[in-house]
Design an enzyme around this catalytic site. Structure first.
Site, short mmCIF file in Angstrom:
data_model
loop_
_atom_site.label_atom_id
_atom_site.label_comp_id
_atom_site.label_asym_id
_atom_site.label_seq_id
_atom_site.Cartn_x
_atom_site.Cartn_y
_atom_site.Cartn_z
N ALA A 82 -3.50 3.14 1.94
CA ALA A 82 -2.26 2.35 1.86
C ALA A 82 -2.61 1.00 1.23
O ALA A 82 -3.77 0.64 1.11
CB ALA A 82 -1.66 2.16 3.24
N GLN A 84 -2.46 -1.96 2.34
CA GLN A 84 -3.24 -2.83 3.23
C GLN A 84 -4.35 -2.03 3.93
O GLN A 84 -4.70 -2.31 5.08
CB GLN A 84 -2.33 -3.50 4.25
CG GLN A 84 -1.49 -4.62 3.66
CD GLN A 84 -2.34 -5.83 3.23
OE1 GLN A 84 -3.48 -6.00 3.68
NE2 GLN A 84 -1.78 -6.65 2.36
N SER A 85 -4.92 -1.07 3.26
CA SER A 85 -5.96 -0.24 3.86
C SER A 85 -7.21 -1.05 4.21
O SER A 85 -7.82 -1.68 3.34
CB SER A 85 -6.32 0.88 2.88
OG SER A 85 -7.54 1.49 3.25
N ASN A 86 -7.60 -0.99 5.47
CA ASN A 86 -8.87 -1.61 5.88
C ASN A 86 -10.05 -0.82 5.30
O ASN A 86 -11.09 -1.39 4.98
CB ASN A 86 -9.00 -1.62 7.41
CG ASN A 86 -7.85 -2.37 8.07
OD1 ASN A 86 -7.59 -3.51 7.74
ND2 ASN A 86 -7.16 -1.70 9.00
N ALA A 88 -10.08 0.77 2.42
CA ALA A 88 -10.25 0.40 1.00
C ALA A 88 -11.00 -0.92 0.89
O ALA A 88 -11.93 -1.06 0.09
CB ALA A 88 -8.88 0.32 0.32
#
Ligand SMILES: *Cc1c(COP(=O)(O)O)cnc(C)c1O
Length: 339
Positions: A82, A84-86, A88
């Site tokens: 997503a 706001q992927s942590n 990523a």
């Protein structure tokens, strides 16, 4: 198998390698004020404080995933998540420190168009380390996009390593099987015996890895995962696949049929990435009583579930419970207008 050395050796001799991203155990402490309030000893494993890139659970998975990328002689890592992927963010940061080029394919899967969600939080850190960011719609075209992107780099002579969403596959799950040895060593030092562990689940790797880790250690532990995805079946399937895959590596095939997977969907709220009032109240309460910040996407929901289930008597009164704080601190800043 009770020794971390044995675990590590077994994996290496089966071709599963690990790079060292974490040099210290993350803290494991009691939440004193909350324990008093709920009349039950509650402990927290601070994997939000793992030492790289503002911390989080994905680093334990990346120790194995990036080792595999190196062994395959990849120069570039691609992953998806997503906006706001942590995962990523930590792939970008850990990847860069290990000398990889990093591409993040970020899906527009959370319907929030505030400036903070679009630009703040994890995105700031992704940009600081110069990750290549590809914004894509949430319309089922992600696989095609990734396959085209991979082909593009390969025609330029590059070697690409792909990491699935959340870093959740058998290789990534090994990071959380390994973490159970760290937990047990800390528990022993504190003189506590955890028979109940609670955690957030979003793609199954943490949950699946922890289950496998305790099977490998041959310790019976009640592991309760709180799902943050409205769709339960695919997460359950992925969790089983990861647990069973790890047990296969350790020749524990006969344990598979005995495992109970506990994945609770009662605290998901309306959607992935959307906190509700309870989630926000839980975040505020833990911040004010313990100085610990949960996140609005994962741990805020899971901790709400844990506290509520304790109140409902779903955990035996007086027995110590361990909550694994899986991180998300950077993501909190994407939700500035919710607080
Ligand atoms: C990714 C993530 C989780 C979920 O872990 P999975 O292994 O994907 O289930 C939980 N908490 C935080 C903060 C995360 O970033």
């Amino acid at each position: 198998m009770k020794e971390l050395n044995g675990f590590d050796h077994h994996l290496v001799s089966n071709g599963y390698h690990r790079i060292n991203l974490l040099n210290q155990a993350s803290p494991l402490l009691q939440l004193k004020s909350l324990s008093k309030e709920l009349d039950t000893p509650i402990f927290i494993k601070r994997d939000d404080l793992t030492e790289l890139g503002t911390g989080g659970n994905k680093l334990r998975k990346l120790e194995y995933l990036l080792a595999e990328a190196k062994n395959q002689q990849a120069n570039r890592v691609i992953t998806i998540g997503a906006r706001q992927s942590n995962h990523a963010r930590l792939t970008a940061i850990a990847g860069k420190t290990q000398g990889f080029e990093v591409d993040l394919v970020l899906k527009n899967s959370v319907p929030l168009d505030t400036e903070s969600y679009q630009l703040n939080g994890n995105l700031v850190l992704d940009n600081i380390v110069d990750a290549n960011i590809h914004e894509i719609p949430n319309d089922g075209t992600a696989n095609a996009f990734i396959s085209n992107l991979t082909k593009h780099y390969e025609t330029e002579g590059e070697k690409v390593y792909f990491i699935p969403v959340g870093g959740s596959n058998i290789v990534g799950g090994l990071g959380y099987a390994r973490a159970t040895f760290e937990i047990e060593a800390q528990a022993a030092a504190l003189g506590v015996n955890f028979q109940h562990i609670a955690l957030a689940s979003g793609s199954g790797g943490t949950h699946g890895g922890v289950i496998a880790g305790y099977e490998i250690q041959n310790k019976k532990v009640f592991i309760q995962a709180y799902n943050v995805q409205p769709d339960r079946e695919p997460i359950l399937t992925e969790t089983k696949l990861i647990t069973e895959g790890i047990l296969d590596i350790f020749n524990l095939e006969e344990e598979k049929s005995k495992i109970e997977y506990r994945l609770c969907n009662d605290y998901v709220g309306e959607a992935y990435g959307i906190p509700n009032e309870q989630t926000l109240a839980t975040i505020k309460h833990l911040a004010k009583t313990e100085g610990v910040f949960l996140d609005p996407v994962y741990t805020g929901k899971a901790f709400t579930g844990l506290v509520n289930d304790i109140k409902l008597g779903k955990y035996p009164k007086g027995e110590p419970i361990l909550f694994i704080h899986t991180g998300g601190t950077a993501g909190l800043f994407a939700y500035s207008n919710w607080f």
